[in-house]
Design a protein around this motif. Structure first.
Motif, PDB file in Angstrom:
ATOM      1  N   ASP A   1      -8.972 -10.315   0.253  1.00 41.96           N
ATOM      2  CA  ASP A   1      -8.616  -9.125   0.062  1.00 41.96           C
ATOM      3  C   ASP A   1      -7.445  -9.152  -0.962  1.00 41.96           C
ATOM      4  O   ASP A   1      -7.281  -8.221  -1.676  1.00 41.96           O
ATOM      5  CB  ASP A   1      -7.909  -8.663   1.483  1.00 41.96           C
ATOM      6  CG  ASP A   1      -8.954  -8.344   2.444  1.00 41.96           C
ATOM      7  OD1 ASP A   1     -10.138  -8.136   2.121  1.00 41.96           O
ATOM      8  OD2 ASP A   1      -8.684  -8.125   3.655  1.00 41.96           O
TER       9      ASP A   1
ATOM     10  N   TYR B   1      -4.855   0.253   7.711  1.00 44.71           N
ATOM     11  CA  TYR B   1      -5.249  -1.096   7.140  1.00 44.71           C
ATOM     12  C   TYR B   1      -5.017  -2.232   8.104  1.00 44.71           C
ATOM     13  O   TYR B   1      -3.868  -2.143   8.853  1.00 44.71           O
ATOM     14  CB  TYR B   1      -4.329  -1.367   5.790  1.00 44.71           C
ATOM     15  CG  TYR B   1      -4.733  -2.910   5.680  1.00 44.71           C
ATOM     16  CD1 TYR B   1      -5.838  -3.159   4.850  1.00 44.71           C
ATOM     17  CD2 TYR B   1      -3.701  -3.978   5.378  1.00 44.71           C
ATOM     18  CE1 TYR B   1      -6.238  -4.687   4.508  1.00 44.71           C
ATOM     19  CE2 TYR B   1      -4.051  -5.171   5.200  1.00 44.71           C
ATOM     20  CZ  TYR B   1      -5.082  -5.494   4.375  1.00 44.71           C
ATOM     21  OH  TYR B   1      -5.388  -6.737   3.990  1.00 44.71           O
TER      22      TYR B   1
ATOM     23  N   LEU C   1     -10.124  -5.409   4.095  1.00 39.40           N
ATOM     24  CA  LEU C   1     -10.576  -4.340   3.229  1.00 39.40           C
ATOM     25  C   LEU C   1     -12.291  -4.196   3.300  1.00 39.40           C
ATOM     26  O   LEU C   1     -12.782  -5.268   2.934  1.00 39.40           O
ATOM     27  CB  LEU C   1     -10.322  -4.619   1.738  1.00 39.40           C
ATOM     28  CG  LEU C   1      -8.860  -4.286   1.347  1.00 39.40           C
ATOM     29  CD1 LEU C   1      -8.416  -4.742  -0.046  1.00 39.40           C
ATOM     30  CD2 LEU C   1      -8.082  -3.110   1.698  1.00 39.40           C
TER      31      LEU C   1
END
Length: 249
Positions: free
Chosen positions: A143, A209, A213
């Motif tokens: 990520d 989040y 991701l």
């Protein structure tokens, strides 16, 4: 986007599995380093160029623009081998067999650089990073790499906009103006980078989040025919190098 990224996204091998291209590129790079520099270096470099300009469809001018940078490092790394420091000949003198060692290093490194460029010109980074999670790389590491990859392009875009604005305001008319423009460019880019990073963090938080991701990865199946052809190419290069070396000896 950088020219090499544009070429990777438009490559003929764009839909091939990254593992296929990675094995071929790494194989050519390792072969260039492991084989004797003569005639291994020219053989590997010639084969890599043939693949790049032929099946991979990389434009020659774009390849040269990307290759000349690592080629400059190859020359820079080979030059110190021409001289020796200290010894009976003086503080600085020509090294024994210096030209031969420098030429061997140049052949190896330039051929290996072409192997790396083969992978870079045919495989976008966005196709590689998400697959690293399946290979066992921790998701937070991937990520961070994805975010930094994105921020890098945003930063380059911001710098290009600032430079165009400075040029329109006669910020490149003299040496003093150029230095002031460079200082302003560095300061503005630094501030914009932090601003964009903050907005990116807020955007991720607003979208829930949770530490990972999730992106769509294009499906691609391994082609055993491609892998077999890559292995045959590497085997041919190794055999040809060893045979030609024996003939020259």
């Amino acid at each position: 986007m950088l020219p090499i990224d544009v070429a990777a996204h438009g490559s003929r091998w764009r839909r091939r599995h990254p593992l296929e291209k990675g094995l071929l590129g790494v194989g050519l790079t390792v072969t260039a380093v492991a084989l004797p520099p003569w005639p291994g270096g020219p053989l590997v470099a010639g084969a890599t160029l043939a693949v790049l300009l032929g099946p991979a469809g990389v434009p020659g001018r774009r390849l040269w623009r990307a290759f000349r940078i690592p080629l400059g490092f190859c020359f820079t790394g080979a030059l110190p081998l021409l001289v020796a420091i200290g010894g009976p000949a003086g503080l600085v003198s020509w090294a024994p067999d210096g030209p031969r060692h420098a030429a061997e290093l140049l052949l190896r490194t330039s051929a290996a650089s072409l192997g790396v460029l083969l992978f870079a010109f045919t495989t976008p980074v966005s196709d590689v990073l998400p697959r690293l999670v399946r290979a066992g790389v921790p998701a937070p590491v991937v990520d961070v790499a994805l975010v930094m990859y994105r921020i890098g392009f945003l930063l380059l875009d911001s710098m290009a906009q600032v430079r165009r604005a400075q040029a329109a305001r006669l910020g490149q008319t003299g040496r003093a103006a150029v230095w002031r423009s460079l200082a302003g460019l560095a300061a503005t880019s630094f501030v914009r980078a932090f601003d964009r990073a903050g907005r990116l963090q807020e955007g991720l938080a607003g979208r829930g989040y949770d530490g990972a991701l999730r992106v769509l990865v294009p499906e691609a199946a391994l082609s055993w025919r491609f892998l077999a052809a890559s292995g045959a190419l590497l085997g041919t290069l190794i055999a040809a190098t060893l045979v030609l070396k024996e003939l020259y000896l």
